[in-house]
Design an enzyme around this catalytic site. Sequence first.
Site, PDB file in Angstrom:
ATOM      1  N   HIS A  72       3.133   1.337  -5.799  1.00 17.15           N
ATOM      2  CA  HIS A  72       3.954   2.178  -6.122  1.00 17.15           C
ATOM      3  C   HIS A  72       3.499   2.755  -7.504  1.00 17.15           C
ATOM      4  O   HIS A  72       4.374   2.770  -8.566  1.00 17.15           O
ATOM      5  CB  HIS A  72       5.288   1.534  -6.525  1.00 17.15           C
ATOM      6  N   GLU A  97       4.588   9.028   7.997  1.00 16.38           N
ATOM      7  CA  GLU A  97       4.178  10.007   6.963  1.00 16.38           C
ATOM      8  C   GLU A  97       3.236  11.121   7.938  1.00 16.38           C
ATOM      9  O   GLU A  97       3.332  12.144   7.534  1.00 16.38           O
ATOM     10  CB  GLU A  97       3.384   9.648   6.102  1.00 16.38           C
TER      11      GLU A  97
HETATM   12  C1  LIG Z   1       3.937   3.655   4.520  1.00 15.45           C
HETATM   13  C2  LIG Z   1       5.464   3.391   3.946  1.00 15.45           C
HETATM   14  N1  LIG Z   1       5.970   4.327   3.915  1.00 15.45           N
HETATM   15  C3  LIG Z   1       7.300   4.390   3.159  1.00 15.45           C
HETATM   16  C4  LIG Z   1       7.657   3.240   2.463  1.00 15.45           C
HETATM   17  C5  LIG Z   1       8.473   3.056   1.589  1.00 15.45           C
HETATM   18  N2  LIG Z   1       9.578   2.117   2.069  1.00 15.45           N
HETATM   19  C6  LIG Z   1       9.467   0.766   1.813  1.00 15.45           C
HETATM   20  S1  LIG Z   1      10.612   0.009   2.508  1.00 15.45           S
HETATM   21  C7  LIG Z   1      10.919   1.366   3.631  1.00 15.45           C
HETATM   22  C8  LIG Z   1      11.947   0.974   4.898  1.00 15.45           C
HETATM   23  C9  LIG Z   1      11.409  -0.068   5.899  1.00 15.45           C
HETATM   24  O1  LIG Z   1      12.407  -0.152   6.701  1.00 15.45           O
HETATM   25  P1  LIG Z   1      12.243  -1.337   7.975  1.00 15.45           P
HETATM   26  O2  LIG Z   1      10.801  -1.279   8.499  1.00 15.45           O
HETATM   27  O3  LIG Z   1      13.249  -1.081   8.619  1.00 15.45           O
HETATM   28  O4  LIG Z   1      12.520  -2.701   7.027  1.00 15.45           O
HETATM   29  P2  LIG Z   1      13.665  -3.389   6.362  1.00 15.45           P
HETATM   30  O5  LIG Z   1      13.683  -2.887   4.918  1.00 15.45           O
HETATM   31  O6  LIG Z   1      14.841  -3.053   7.061  1.00 15.45           O
HETATM   32  O7  LIG Z   1      13.453  -4.631   6.435  1.00 15.45           O
HETATM   33  C10 LIG Z   1      10.444   2.421   3.242  1.00 15.45           C
HETATM   34  C11 LIG Z   1      10.585   3.482   4.023  1.00 15.45           C
HETATM   35  C12 LIG Z   1       6.229   2.161   2.585  1.00 15.45           C
HETATM   36  N3  LIG Z   1       6.678   0.934   1.845  1.00 15.45           N
HETATM   37  N4  LIG Z   1       5.386   2.247   3.077  1.00 15.45           N
END
Ligand SMILES: Cc1ncc(C[n+]2csc(CCOP(=O)(O)OP(=O)(O)O)c2C)c(N)n1
Lengths: 478, 359
Positions: B164, B94
């Site tokens: 959320h 972000e």
């Molecule tokens: C600071 C933040 N930004 C955005 C999100 C929204 N979000 C939740 S999971 C995710 C993707 C995470 O991907 P990754 O780290 O690769 O983990 P995976 O879900 O693939 O296990 C996002 C963008 C969040 N939870 N926290």
Amino acid sequence: MAGLGMRKSRNFINRIISSSQIHQSLGVLEHIHSASSHRTHLSKFPTKIPTWGGPAALSSSRRFESTEAEKQAECMTDIGDDNQMLDFPGGRIAFTSSMRFIPESPEERIRCYRVIDEEGRPLMDSGLTKISEEVAVKMYTGMVTLQVLDTVFYEAQRQGRISFYVTTIGEEAINIASAAALTMDDLVFPQYREPGVLLWRGFTLQEFANQCFGNKADYGKGRQMPIHYGSNKLNYFTVSSTIATQLPPAVGAAYSLKMDKQDACAVTYFGDGGSSEGDFHAALNFAAVMEAPVIFICRNNGWAISTPTSDQFRSDGVAIRGQAYGVKSIRVDGNDALAMYNTVRAAREMAIGEQKPVLIEAMTYRVGHHSTSDDSTKYRPANEIEWWRMQKDPVNRLRKWIERNGWWSSEAESELRIDVRKQLLDAIQVAERVEKPPIADLFTDVYDVPPSNLREQEKLLRETIERHPRDYPEDVPL
Amino acid sequence: MASALRRLGSAAARRGLSTACEDTKKSLFQLPQAGGKSSNLCSAINQALHIALESDPRSYLFGEDVSFGGVFRCTTGLADRYGKSRVFNTPLCEQGIVGFGIGLAAMGNRAIAEIQFADYIFPAFDQIVNEASKFRYRSGNQFNCGGLTIRAPYGAVGHGGHYHSQSPEAFFCHVPGIKVVIPRSPRQAKGLLLSCIRDPNPVVFFEPKWLYRQAIEEVPEEDYMLPLSEAEVIREGSDITVVGWGAQLSIMEQACAGAEKEGISCELIDLKTLIPWDKETVEASVRKTGRLLISHEAPVTGGFGAEISASIVERCFLRLEAPVARICGLDTPFPLVFEPFYMPTKNKILDAIKATVNY
Ligand SMILES: Cc1ncc(C[n+]2csc(CCOP(=O)(O)OP(=O)(O)O)c2C)c(N)n1
Ligand SMILES: [Mg+2]
């Protein structure tokens, strides 16, 4: 890449030149090199020091006045041309007269350590012998349990019994095998796709169900969404939805273990997406500088919701970044439970033995949708998912290996699956019937004790509930 | 800025940040007469983004998962239509999203940055507070990042728990140099978002995600803008002024309707822009009614309701017939199973309206 050969030969030439030219003056601009026109050109530079030279203008004549500088000059003379060095604040750095940018990617991508192939056949020299029948079967059992847990909870979400769920499908080996390689004293700072670690540590199926149903037996007192598990008893810090925020705290906790001379490390999990957050970089750098016994386990599953890793980073994944921070790192096949186990064991020994961080990049694929709020066929081909599910399933792969060793049978398999499913269905039914946490739990734990504003708000809320009981869910006890 | 403006293409120059807004304001700053297509808030946002990208070739849209349409589907179809170099996914970072947007905006572009959830805006807090908001001031107006708009879904959804559900608007209302805007409905969302995108100041635009699918309204298909820093009286009344914004307004509307049945006439005001806010409209209303109630989902302590209350007490002290009432979220993290208890519900508001009127 063609670059490799060229660079090698150039280094070779440089070495010859430096050994043949022994006496040098200190000023870099005055160096006389003979090997290339590039260098000859340098020699034509005026010897006058440009006025824009900052503190690092090392040919400043002032420096020669200090004996320190003379000493430096002497030792450099000994070393020779291209091996000339200077004590910069961060340490001795050798000079080179060839302007060469470090390429954006290595010639060869970092290799991925594995122990068994897709058919469960052991590969040579992979350190397989370290895994006993007992550990292997226990890991396999854990992976199957995790699979069934995911299936049953996913169904429960689809039936509207729980509000949300996230599966670990495809990442069972990373979950279970990494946990198996740790001890219970190691502290876990999870993201959200590692419930297998908690399962391995003894979190019961009932405890999982209680959290997902947010009932009064949930340690989080129903305050968080499903899958946000945590257990003080099992050294598993409570999950937060925020990506990567667990990483810097893991380093702080590891530092505490170090100060207390504990035979334990901190272990933190995150995704490929998480590796883009500032917190990841902060944590890696802190871990290196504080020399903290922490293991960073990145589950590189190719996706962060809909974002493929090609939109996430242009580095060779995550492992390569370790070196930039001064952290040992390795890439491992996250779908090979045995490789995962060996790697984490070795990492743990290094982290604790050397009191230093280690970074592990486990290559895998997120076979499930991101969560129950996601339909991943909107952004990736269904056959890609299917291929990983069918061909690369880590659970199947370990099964082939233990069957090959005569440690497992199809009878044991079906017995296990039926048994776990039944236990889970029971656990869900029980969890569903347990009442919600009492309303008082809304106000506790904001601080150690509720301050006056919260006491007042609780009083007002209770009065409101009395006036409008129908506005409030009946299953939350007052 | 002069040099940046010179770099603008000829078409864009006419739409250049500060000047173009003045032009467009006159023609577009009216809500077209009723009519238009029935749309939900998500689709209204999507329409506004289409128009923003269509009408200004120097506009960009980016954020986590924006490319495939975003996790709420608000950016559906935009990458296909306007190309990957103008509508794109960013890495999951972000601070990067906002910082990148600031630089893009500083070069005379319109940068529309999406933060996936308002709960995840905090890694970008430094960029917003120390870069975006002070970009103009610290340079003596040599530079500005006025083309930046940060969109973020905020607020309760019924099952979002801690991360959320949050309504973090008050943090941003404490930052001179940025604007904070929150729409209450699809029509409002489209017109306000277009104003934010074209406003020559950095704006944080919080979208009530509970309303993405729930709120349906006729939304004019054309390009229109609704003025910032202008509150709107959406229900006239004489006994008490009720002020809010975003999704909370529909709850407040129900409370006002309930009060009416008991013979209390409420004047309901949608603040729309939280900073710089339209004190005059609220003040005029309170001068008429003599009473004020403010409601928001964010925790009551330090919420923006406190600022409204203080300002109105300063201006209308002698006219007030009862203490200013605040019906807001509790001073706890946003809880999952306790969400119905945490929320500033219709009946909490109605009770407070009655108590204030009968003070
Ligand atoms: C600071 C933040 N930004 C955005 C999100 C929204 N979000 C939740 S999971 C995710 C993707 C995470 O991907 P990754 O780290 O690769 O983990 P995976 O879900 O693939 O296990 C996002 C963008 C969040 N939870 N926290
Ligand atoms: Mg991922």
